[in-house]
Design an enzyme around this catalytic site. Structure first.
Site, PDB file in Angstrom:
ATOM      1  N   TYR A   1    -100.394  43.497  46.107  1.00  0.00           N
ATOM      2  CA  TYR A   1     -99.127  41.944  46.162  1.00  0.00           C
ATOM      3  C   TYR A   1     -99.902  40.918  46.927  1.00  0.00           C
ATOM      4  CZ  TYR A   1     -95.071  39.684  47.412  1.00  0.00           C
ATOM      5  OH  TYR A   1     -94.140  38.641  47.918  1.00  0.00           O
TER       6      TYR A   1
ATOM      7  N   THR B   1     -82.622  39.972  47.780  1.00  0.00           N
ATOM      8  CA  THR B   1     -82.771  40.236  45.906  1.00  0.00           C
ATOM      9  C   THR B   1     -83.297  41.443  45.823  1.00  0.00           C
ATOM     10  OG1 THR B   1     -84.834  39.488  46.247  1.00  0.00           O
ATOM     11  CG2 THR B   1     -83.808  38.407  46.186  1.00  0.00           C
TER      12      THR B   1
ATOM     13  N   ASP C   1     -91.853  35.824  28.816  1.00  0.00           N
ATOM     14  CA  ASP C   1     -92.474  37.194  28.853  1.00  0.00           C
ATOM     15  C   ASP C   1     -94.063  36.356  29.912  1.00  0.00           C
ATOM     16  OD1 ASP C   1     -94.570  39.064  30.215  1.00  0.00           O
ATOM     17  OD2 ASP C   1     -94.133  40.477  28.157  1.00  0.00           O
TER      18      ASP C   1
ATOM     19  N   ASN D   1     -91.670  31.200  39.251  1.00  0.00           N
ATOM     20  CA  ASN D   1     -90.298  31.838  40.256  1.00  0.00           C
ATOM     21  C   ASN D   1     -90.938  33.459  39.623  1.00  0.00           C
ATOM     22  OD1 ASN D   1     -88.009  33.413  42.206  1.00  0.00           O
ATOM     23  ND2 ASN D   1     -87.581  33.460  40.060  1.00  0.00           N
TER      24      ASN D   1
ATOM     25  N   LYS E   1    -100.762  36.848  46.198  1.00  0.00           N
ATOM     26  CA  LYS E   1     -99.857  35.204  46.755  1.00  0.00           C
ATOM     27  C   LYS E   1    -100.709  34.695  47.221  1.00  0.00           C
ATOM     28  CE  LYS E   1     -95.544  37.135  45.261  1.00  0.00           C
ATOM     29  NZ  LYS E   1     -94.854  36.071  44.132  1.00  0.00           N
TER      30      LYS E   1
END
Length: 279
Positions: free
Chosen positions: A149, A184, A57, A84, A153
């Site tokens: 989000y 995905t 984790d 990733n 990034k």
């Protein structure tokens, strides 16, 4: 002549999608690969072909430490770290609870950098290694209701640039992979979280439009397979002098290029129309 040493790679978020494809690709290249995920029962496909499952984790420091120690005790080295693990938490900036916003940063940013901190001393001792950070084309551009989000990034992009300068004297490469649209679970998860945060109230119309775009069958059909990202990672870790960035997957290169040339408000208009925002 001494036997050739097998290189070791650690891939996080390996239970599906990009992580799974990357672990398989590096295994094909002859690496000893550890595929890390919270749910090790989802790693059986990888285990069947020789990838070593690792419970981890990335938000739990003890878990991360134990994982790195296990790899070093079994192989004595880590040559490639592929950060990733991550997810998309969408919702209006005003609506998303700060606890969720912090968790998004814990997974997408701090988890990756904590693993990097633990791996770097061993790469420095080897005078070689590659850290691969999977960001997104979303680390170069913005979309409505994706602020938290995109923030993760953008942060990971900047941290990668700084890290690349810091570790260059030790023979370590830092590479950013910027996926575009990839087939995905990501889009569905982001849409679910968006609706949970903003499906009522002042941003409801925007949320409906963006969620529909994230789940759009037309977009899904255009998305690239995760193997295109795995191939980019393979290029990065095997190149003598890898590129600092690999933008690949549906839409990545043209959208990043468009963001560079368009003024802010013009790009805002393009993206708003693309996701079907109500006018």
């Amino acid at each position: 002549m001494p036997a050739k040493t097998t290189k070791t790679a650690l891939v996080t978020g390996a239970s599906s999608g990009i992580g799974e494809a990357t672990a398989l690709k590096l295994r094909e290249l002859g690496y000893t690969v550890y595929g890390a995920a919270r749910r090790t029962e989802r790693l059986q496909k990888l285990a069947d072909v020789g990838v070593r499952p690792l419970a981890m984790d990335v938000t739990d420091d003890a878990s991360v430490r134990a994982g790195v120690e296990k790899i070093l005790s079994e192989t004595g080295r880590i040559d490639a770290l592929v950060n990733n693990a991550g997810y998309g938490s969408y919702g209006a900036l005003e609506d998303v609870p700060l606890a969720e916003a912090r968790h998004q940063f814990e997974v997408n940013v701090f988890g990756a950098l904590r693993l990097t901190q633990l791996v770097l001393p061993h790469m420095r001792a080897q005078r070689a290694g590659t850290v691969v950070n999977i960001t997104s084309m979303g680390g170069k551009l913005h979309t409505p209701l994706g602020g938290w989000y995109h923030g993760t990034k953008f942060a990971l992009e900047a941290l990668s640039d700084c890290l690349r300068l810091e570790v260059k004297p030790f023979g370590i490469d830092v590479v950013v992979i910027e996926p575009g649209g990839i087939a995905t679970e990501w889009g569905g998860i982001a849409a679910d979280r968006l609706e949970a945060s903003s499906n009522s109230g002042p941003y409801a119309k925007q949320a409906t439009a963006v969620a529909a775009s994230l789940r759009s069958e037309a977009n899904t059909k255009r998305n690239s397979p995760p193997t295109v990202i795995a191939d980019a990672v393979a290029k990065a870790v095997t190149a003598h002098r890898p590129r600092t960035r690999y933008a690949t997957g549906f839409g990545a290169r043209p959208l990043i290029a468009l963001r560079k040339v368009l003024p802010d408000r013009a790009f805002d208009t393009v993206i708003s129309r693309a996701v079907g925002l109500p006018r």
